[in-house]
Design a protein around this motif. Sequence first.
Motif, PDB file in Angstrom:
ATOM      1  N   LEU A  41      -6.273 -22.067   5.972  1.00 40.07           N
ATOM      2  CA  LEU A  41      -7.277 -22.755   6.759  1.00 40.07           C
ATOM      3  C   LEU A  41      -7.306 -22.188   8.174  1.00 40.07           C
ATOM      4  CD1 LEU A  41      -9.359 -25.033   6.596  1.00 40.07           C
ATOM      5  CD2 LEU A  41      -7.592 -26.589   7.427  1.00 40.07           C
ATOM      6  N   GLY A  42      -8.461 -21.747   8.638  1.00 33.52           N
ATOM      7  CA  GLY A  42      -8.621 -21.179   9.976  1.00 33.52           C
ATOM      8  C   GLY A  42      -8.292 -19.698  10.054  1.00 33.52           C
ATOM      9  N   GLY A  43      -7.734 -19.127   8.991  1.00 33.45           N
ATOM     10  CA  GLY A  43      -7.398 -17.707   8.984  1.00 33.45           C
ATOM     11  C   GLY A  43      -8.638 -16.836   8.921  1.00 33.45           C
ATOM     12  N   LYS A  44      -8.619 -15.738   9.674  1.00 34.48           N
ATOM     13  CA  LYS A  44      -9.791 -14.861   9.726  1.00 34.48           C
ATOM     14  C   LYS A  44      -9.465 -13.405   9.413  1.00 34.48           C
ATOM     15  CE  LYS A  44     -12.381 -17.806  12.554  1.00 34.48           C
ATOM     16  NZ  LYS A  44     -12.888 -18.454  13.503  1.00 34.48           N
ATOM     17  N   ASP A  45      -8.202 -13.081   9.159  1.00 35.84           N
ATOM     18  CA  ASP A  45      -7.814 -11.709   8.806  1.00 35.84           C
ATOM     19  C   ASP A  45      -8.261 -10.694   9.864  1.00 35.84           C
ATOM     20  OD1 ASP A  45      -6.676 -12.045   5.944  1.00 35.84           O
ATOM     21  OD2 ASP A  45      -8.591 -13.104   5.866  1.00 35.84           O
ATOM     22  N   VAL A  46      -8.089 -11.051  11.130  1.00 33.88           N
ATOM     23  CA  VAL A  46      -8.460 -10.167  12.232  1.00 33.88           C
ATOM     24  C   VAL A  46      -7.225  -9.393  12.685  1.00 33.88           C
ATOM     25  CG1 VAL A  46      -9.345 -10.060  14.605  1.00 33.88           C
ATOM     26  CG2 VAL A  46     -10.300 -11.728  12.995  1.00 33.88           C
ATOM     27  N   SER A  47      -7.310  -8.066  12.624  1.00 35.47           N
ATOM     28  CA  SER A  47      -6.174  -7.258  13.077  1.00 35.47           C
ATOM     29  C   SER A  47      -5.989  -7.420  14.588  1.00 35.47           C
ATOM     30  CB  SER A  47      -6.387  -5.787  12.721  1.00 35.47           C
ATOM     31  OG  SER A  47      -7.527  -5.266  13.362  1.00 35.47           O
ATOM     32  N   PRO A  48      -4.741  -7.348  15.059  1.00 32.29           N
ATOM     33  CA  PRO A  48      -4.481  -7.541  16.487  1.00 32.29           C
ATOM     34  C   PRO A  48      -4.893  -6.328  17.319  1.00 32.29           C
ATOM     35  CG  PRO A  48      -2.472  -6.913  15.365  1.00 32.29           C
ATOM     36  CD  PRO A  48      -3.522  -7.100  14.300  1.00 32.29           C
ATOM     37  N   GLN A  49      -5.200  -6.571  18.585  1.00 33.56           N
ATOM     38  CA  GLN A  49      -5.377  -5.484  19.547  1.00 33.56           C
ATOM     39  C   GLN A  49      -3.999  -4.893  19.789  1.00 33.56           C
ATOM     40  OE1 GLN A  49      -4.045  -5.279  22.842  1.00 33.56           O
ATOM     41  NE2 GLN A  49      -5.113  -3.391  23.334  1.00 33.56           N
ATOM     42  N   LEU A  50      -3.913  -3.579  19.859  1.00 30.41           N
ATOM     43  CA  LEU A  50      -2.645  -2.892  20.120  1.00 30.41           C
ATOM     44  C   LEU A  50      -2.854  -1.800  21.158  1.00 30.41           C
ATOM     45  CD1 LEU A  50      -1.463  -2.349  16.422  1.00 30.41           C
ATOM     46  CD2 LEU A  50      -0.667  -4.127  18.013  1.00 30.41           C
ATOM     47  N   SER A  51      -1.911  -1.679  22.092  1.00 26.53           N
ATOM     48  CA  SER A  51      -1.879  -0.576  23.057  1.00 26.53           C
ATOM     49  C   SER A  51      -0.467  -0.038  23.068  1.00 26.53           C
ATOM     50  CB  SER A  51      -2.209  -1.064  24.468  1.00 26.53           C
ATOM     51  OG  SER A  51      -3.503  -1.604  24.537  1.00 26.53           O
ATOM     52  N   TRP A  52      -0.315   1.276  23.197  1.00 25.38           N
ATOM     53  CA  TRP A  52       1.028   1.847  23.238  1.00 25.38           C
ATOM     54  C   TRP A  52       1.107   2.946  24.288  1.00 25.38           C
ATOM     55  CZ3 TRP A  52      -2.163   1.849  18.962  1.00 25.38           C
ATOM     56  CH2 TRP A  52      -2.698   3.061  18.552  1.00 25.38           C
ATOM     57  N   SER A  53       2.341   3.154  24.744  1.00 19.82           N
ATOM     58  CA  SER A  53       2.585   4.168  25.768  1.00 19.82           C
ATOM     59  C   SER A  53       4.018   4.670  25.649  1.00 19.82           C
ATOM     60  CB  SER A  53       2.363   3.582  27.168  1.00 19.82           C
ATOM     61  OG  SER A  53       3.268   2.515  27.397  1.00 19.82           O
ATOM     62  N   GLY A  54       4.260   5.845  26.244  1.00 15.68           N
ATOM     63  CA  GLY A  54       5.609   6.391  26.282  1.00 15.68           C
ATOM     64  C   GLY A  54       6.061   7.061  25.002  1.00 15.68           C
ATOM     65  N   ALA A  55       5.119   7.490  24.161  1.00 17.82           N
ATOM     66  CA  ALA A  55       5.498   8.168  22.914  1.00 17.82           C
ATOM     67  C   ALA A  55       6.231   9.467  23.245  1.00 17.82           C
ATOM     68  CB  ALA A  55       4.265   8.450  22.075  1.00 17.82           C
ATOM     69  N   PRO A  56       7.123   9.882  22.367  1.00 15.07           N
ATOM     70  CA  PRO A  56       7.899  11.102  22.614  1.00 15.07           C
ATOM     71  C   PRO A  56       7.023  12.353  22.715  1.00 15.07           C
ATOM     72  CG  PRO A  56       8.825   9.844  20.791  1.00 15.07           C
ATOM     73  CD  PRO A  56       7.512   9.223  21.133  1.00 15.07           C
ATOM     74  N   GLU A  57       7.510  13.314  23.481  1.00 10.61           N
ATOM     75  CA  GLU A  57       6.847  14.615  23.572  1.00 10.61           C
ATOM     76  C   GLU A  57       6.772  15.236  22.183  1.00 10.61           C
ATOM     77  OE1 GLU A  57       7.613  18.860  25.775  1.00 10.61           O
ATOM     78  OE2 GLU A  57       8.297  17.030  26.772  1.00 10.61           O
ATOM     79  N   GLY A  58       5.686  15.891  21.907  1.00  6.58           N
ATOM     80  CA  GLY A  58       5.497  16.515  20.594  1.00  6.58           C
ATOM     81  C   GLY A  58       4.749  15.639  19.606  1.00  6.58           C
ATOM     82  N   THR A  59       4.375  14.428  20.033  1.00  3.75           N
ATOM     83  CA  THR A  59       3.610  13.542  19.144  1.00  3.75           C
ATOM     84  C   THR A  59       2.249  14.149  18.868  1.00  3.75           C
ATOM     85  OG1 THR A  59       4.747  11.562  19.949  1.00  3.75           O
ATOM     86  CG2 THR A  59       2.585  11.240  18.900  1.00  3.75           C
ATOM     87  N   LYS A  60       1.906  14.289  17.582  1.00  6.98           N
ATOM     88  CA  LYS A  60       0.632  14.886  17.181  1.00  6.98           C
ATOM     89  C   LYS A  60      -0.296  13.886  16.508  1.00  6.98           C
ATOM     90  CE  LYS A  60       2.520  19.498  16.850  1.00  6.98           C
ATOM     91  NZ  LYS A  60       2.924  20.590  15.962  1.00  6.98           N
ATOM     92  N   SER A  61       0.244  12.734  16.091  1.00  6.48           N
ATOM     93  CA  SER A  61      -0.581  11.664  15.525  1.00  6.48           C
ATOM     94  C   SER A  61       0.250  10.396  15.481  1.00  6.48           C
ATOM     95  CB  SER A  61      -1.087  12.012  14.116  1.00  6.48           C
ATOM     96  OG  SER A  61      -0.036  11.966  13.166  1.00  6.48           O
ATOM     97  N   TYR A  62      -0.434   9.312  15.133  1.00  2.37           N
ATOM     98  CA  TYR A  62       0.230   8.012  14.973  1.00  2.37           C
ATOM     99  C   TYR A  62      -0.157   7.406  13.631  1.00  2.37           C
ATOM    100  CZ  TYR A  62       0.748   8.235  20.066  1.00  2.37           C
ATOM    101  OH  TYR A  62       1.044   8.625  21.349  1.00  2.37           O
TER     102      TYR A  62
END
Length: 179
Positions: A41-62
């Motif tokens: 009841l009241g559920g809407k299956d809405v994904s949360p807002q997400l922000s990220w920072s400080g990923a390691p050097e060499g990150t090519k995707s998430y």
Amino acid sequence: MSTNDPFARLPEAASFTVTSTTVTDGDAWPAEQFSGIFGVLGGKDVSPQLSWSGAPEGTKSYAVTVYDPDAPTGSGFWHWAVADIPATVTELPEGAGDDTGVGLPEGAFQLPNDARMARFIGAAPPAGHGPHRYFTVVHALDVASIGVAADATPAVLGFTMTGHILGRAVLTTTAETPA
């Protein structure tokens, strides 16, 4: 809640930061992040807002995953899995995980969750089962594309990512349905 640690048998990874305007680490999911699809009841299956920072050097995707290790299945329950988020992207808007995926960046895609829907499905712990933990994880990867099929399971994504994870940012929420 179980004592199941979903990271216990995974390789160590650098940590970085994930935050959300939808929910705070350690807090309960708001009603919109519960599952109307599963009849909450009241559920809407809405994904949360997400922000990220400080990923390691060499990150090519998430990749982003949402997992409930406390589901009474013997294997937990995967609520959401997104692969191939470009390294230039550091935010997903609330609702990006709907069944259209239009809120996802170009090139990213949703894999079917444990309900076999390629979308975010909200929390729906069984009534009286007690509190469940939901691990929302942003995985920093050393490849631009993880190379899994769009119809693969989140477990296959996790297995494939294991040798490519540079860092992991974790936000943990809870949910409970009273008896």
